[in-house]
Design a protein around this motif. Structure first.
Motif, PDB file in Angstrom:
ATOM      1  N   ALA A  71      -1.124  15.290 -21.775  1.00  0.00           N
ATOM      2  CA  ALA A  71      -2.324  15.474 -22.718  1.00  0.00           C
ATOM      3  C   ALA A  71      -3.399  14.466 -22.856  1.00  0.00           C
ATOM      4  N   LYS A  72      -3.116  13.409 -22.738  1.00  0.00           N
ATOM      5  CA  LYS A  72      -3.982  12.048 -22.837  1.00  0.00           C
ATOM      6  C   LYS A  72      -5.033  12.240 -21.489  1.00  0.00           C
ATOM      7  N   THR A  73      -4.446  12.563 -20.312  1.00  0.00           N
ATOM      8  CA  THR A  73      -5.247  12.639 -19.098  1.00  0.00           C
ATOM      9  C   THR A  73      -6.082  13.817 -19.233  1.00  0.00           C
ATOM     10  N   LEU A  74      -5.709  14.849 -19.752  1.00  0.00           N
ATOM     11  CA  LEU A  74      -6.391  15.986 -19.761  1.00  0.00           C
ATOM     12  C   LEU A  74      -7.661  15.963 -20.517  1.00  0.00           C
ATOM     13  N   ARG A  75      -7.246  15.181 -21.661  1.00  0.00           N
ATOM     14  CA  ARG A  75      -8.555  14.816 -22.744  1.00  0.00           C
ATOM     15  C   ARG A  75      -9.596  14.078 -21.927  1.00  0.00           C
ATOM     16  N   GLU A  76      -9.029  13.084 -21.269  1.00  0.00           N
ATOM     17  CA  GLU A  76     -10.129  12.258 -20.448  1.00  0.00           C
ATOM     18  C   GLU A  76     -10.837  12.914 -19.373  1.00  0.00           C
ATOM     19  N   LEU A  77     -10.097  14.038 -18.757  1.00  0.00           N
ATOM     20  CA  LEU A  77     -10.651  14.620 -17.563  1.00  0.00           C
ATOM     21  C   LEU A  77     -11.673  15.587 -18.130  1.00  0.00           C
ATOM     22  N   ASN A  78     -11.333  16.173 -19.338  1.00  0.00           N
ATOM     23  CA  ASN A  78     -12.276  17.210 -20.056  1.00  0.00           C
ATOM     24  C   ASN A  78     -13.518  16.433 -20.326  1.00  0.00           C
ATOM     25  N   GLU A  79     -13.305  15.393 -21.220  1.00  0.00           N
ATOM     26  CA  GLU A  79     -14.489  14.507 -21.463  1.00  0.00           C
ATOM     27  C   GLU A  79     -15.580  14.095 -20.181  1.00  0.00           C
ATOM     28  N   LEU A  80     -14.858  13.716 -19.122  1.00  0.00           N
ATOM     29  CA  LEU A  80     -15.273  13.435 -17.712  1.00  0.00           C
ATOM     30  C   LEU A  80     -16.107  14.569 -17.048  1.00  0.00           C
ATOM     31  N   VAL A  81     -15.489  15.693 -17.182  1.00  0.00           N
ATOM     32  CA  VAL A  81     -16.248  17.000 -16.585  1.00  0.00           C
ATOM     33  C   VAL A  81     -17.472  17.472 -17.743  1.00  0.00           C
ATOM     34  N   GLU A  82     -17.207  17.154 -18.804  1.00  0.00           N
ATOM     35  CA  GLU A  82     -18.548  17.470 -19.911  1.00  0.00           C
ATOM     36  C   GLU A  82     -19.838  16.427 -19.533  1.00  0.00           C
ATOM     37  N   GLN A  83     -19.329  15.091 -19.309  1.00  0.00           N
ATOM     38  CA  GLN A  83     -20.221  14.113 -18.981  1.00  0.00           C
ATOM     39  C   GLN A  83     -20.898  14.373 -17.684  1.00  0.00           C
ATOM     40  N   ARG A  84     -20.325  14.925 -16.750  1.00  0.00           N
ATOM     41  CA  ARG A  84     -20.863  15.038 -15.461  1.00  0.00           C
ATOM     42  C   ARG A  84     -21.204  16.554 -15.139  1.00  0.00           C
ATOM     43  N   HIS A  85     -21.267  17.421 -16.184  1.00  0.00           N
ATOM     44  CA  HIS A  85     -21.568  18.867 -15.973  1.00  0.00           C
ATOM     45  C   HIS A  85     -22.495  19.044 -14.876  1.00  0.00           C
ATOM     46  N   LYS A  86     -23.642  18.405 -15.043  1.00  0.00           N
ATOM     47  CA  LYS A  86     -24.807  18.764 -14.286  1.00  0.00           C
ATOM     48  C   LYS A  86     -24.729  18.158 -13.006  1.00  0.00           C
ATOM     49  N   VAL A  87     -24.148  17.558 -12.480  1.00  0.00           N
ATOM     50  CA  VAL A  87     -23.610  17.080 -11.197  1.00  0.00           C
ATOM     51  C   VAL A  87     -22.775  18.085 -10.443  1.00  0.00           C
ATOM     52  N   ILE A  88     -21.805  18.525 -11.506  1.00  0.00           N
ATOM     53  CA  ILE A  88     -20.710  19.659 -10.954  1.00  0.00           C
ATOM     54  C   ILE A  88     -21.590  20.855 -10.846  1.00  0.00           C
ATOM     55  N   THR A  89     -22.129  21.267 -11.730  1.00  0.00           N
ATOM     56  CA  THR A  89     -23.019  22.509 -11.540  1.00  0.00           C
ATOM     57  C   THR A  89     -24.066  22.452 -10.334  1.00  0.00           C
ATOM     58  N   GLY A  90     -24.645  21.321 -10.246  1.00  0.00           N
ATOM     59  CA  GLY A  90     -25.601  21.206  -9.195  1.00  0.00           C
ATOM     60  C   GLY A  90     -24.764  21.172  -7.894  1.00  0.00           C
ATOM     61  N   ALA A  91     -23.818  20.669  -7.540  1.00  0.00           N
ATOM     62  CA  ALA A  91     -22.968  20.851  -6.478  1.00  0.00           C
ATOM     63  C   ALA A  91     -22.731  22.200  -6.077  1.00  0.00           C
ATOM     64  N   TRP A  92     -22.102  22.667  -7.300  1.00  0.00           N
ATOM     65  CA  TRP A  92     -21.688  24.418  -7.069  1.00  0.00           C
ATOM     66  C   TRP A  92     -22.840  24.973  -6.426  1.00  0.00           C
ATOM     67  N   HIS A  93     -24.051  25.066  -7.178  1.00  0.00           N
ATOM     68  CA  HIS A  93     -25.265  25.778  -6.900  1.00  0.00           C
ATOM     69  C   HIS A  93     -25.873  25.401  -5.371  1.00  0.00           C
ATOM     70  N   GLU A  94     -25.794  24.256  -4.960  1.00  0.00           N
ATOM     71  CA  GLU A  94     -26.123  23.608  -3.641  1.00  0.00           C
ATOM     72  C   GLU A  94     -25.407  24.205  -2.668  1.00  0.00           C
ATOM     73  N   PHE A  95     -23.970  24.244  -2.859  1.00  0.00           N
ATOM     74  CA  PHE A  95     -23.091  24.539  -1.894  1.00  0.00           C
ATOM     75  C   PHE A  95     -23.057  26.098  -1.425  1.00  0.00           C
ATOM     76  N   PHE A  96     -23.166  26.785  -2.730  1.00  0.00           N
ATOM     77  CA  PHE A  96     -23.033  28.326  -2.555  1.00  0.00           C
ATOM     78  C   PHE A  96     -24.482  29.001  -2.538  1.00  0.00           C
ATOM     79  N   GLY A  97     -25.822  28.098  -2.281  1.00  0.00           N
ATOM     80  CA  GLY A  97     -26.805  28.695  -2.270  1.00  0.00           C
ATOM     81  C   GLY A  97     -27.642  29.395  -3.410  1.00  0.00           C
ATOM     82  N   GLU A  98     -27.043  29.028  -4.700  1.00  0.00           N
ATOM     83  CA  GLU A  98     -27.387  29.722  -5.828  1.00  0.00           C
ATOM     84  C   GLU A  98     -28.575  28.836  -6.547  1.00  0.00           C
ATOM     85  N   SER A  99     -29.461  29.714  -7.082  1.00  0.00           N
ATOM     86  CA  SER A  99     -30.554  28.850  -7.838  1.00  0.00           C
ATOM     87  C   SER A  99     -30.171  28.727  -9.227  1.00  0.00           C
TER      88      SER A  99
END
Length: 82
Positions: A54-82
């Motif tokens: 549970a502790k690790t999952l909370r930390e990972l959730n927080e990190l995903v929230e912090q890097r949300h723009k990086v993750i979504t940007g990589a998704w859009h770039e890879f799949f060619g979505e705007s």
């Protein structure tokens, strides 16, 4: 399997072919052969967990929230979505 980034031994990635139609935007996180998946919308939340505590999952959730723009940007770039 595009890797978005690594952090403290965790690999943040998505699979290039996940379903037809493709699953909604998400990120997989793996370390030591343990994996979790987080949905990114409408908010960051756990889709599944294959062994992180549970502790690790909370930390990972927080990190995903912090890097949300990086993750979504990589998704859009890879799949060619705007």
């Amino acid at each position: 399997m595009p890797v978005i980034f690594r952090h403290k031994g965790f690999k943040f990635f998505f699979y290039a072919n996940e379903g037809n139609p493709r699953e909604p935007m998400h990120v997989h996180i793996e370390k030591d052969n343990i994996e979790a998946k987080f949905w990114l919308f409408p908010n960051v939340h756990l889709a599944y967990n294959d062994g992180f505590n549970a502790k690790t999952l909370r930390e990972l959730n927080e990190l995903v929230e912090q890097r949300h723009k990086v993750i979504t940007g990589a998704w859009h770039e890879f799949f060619g979505e705007s």
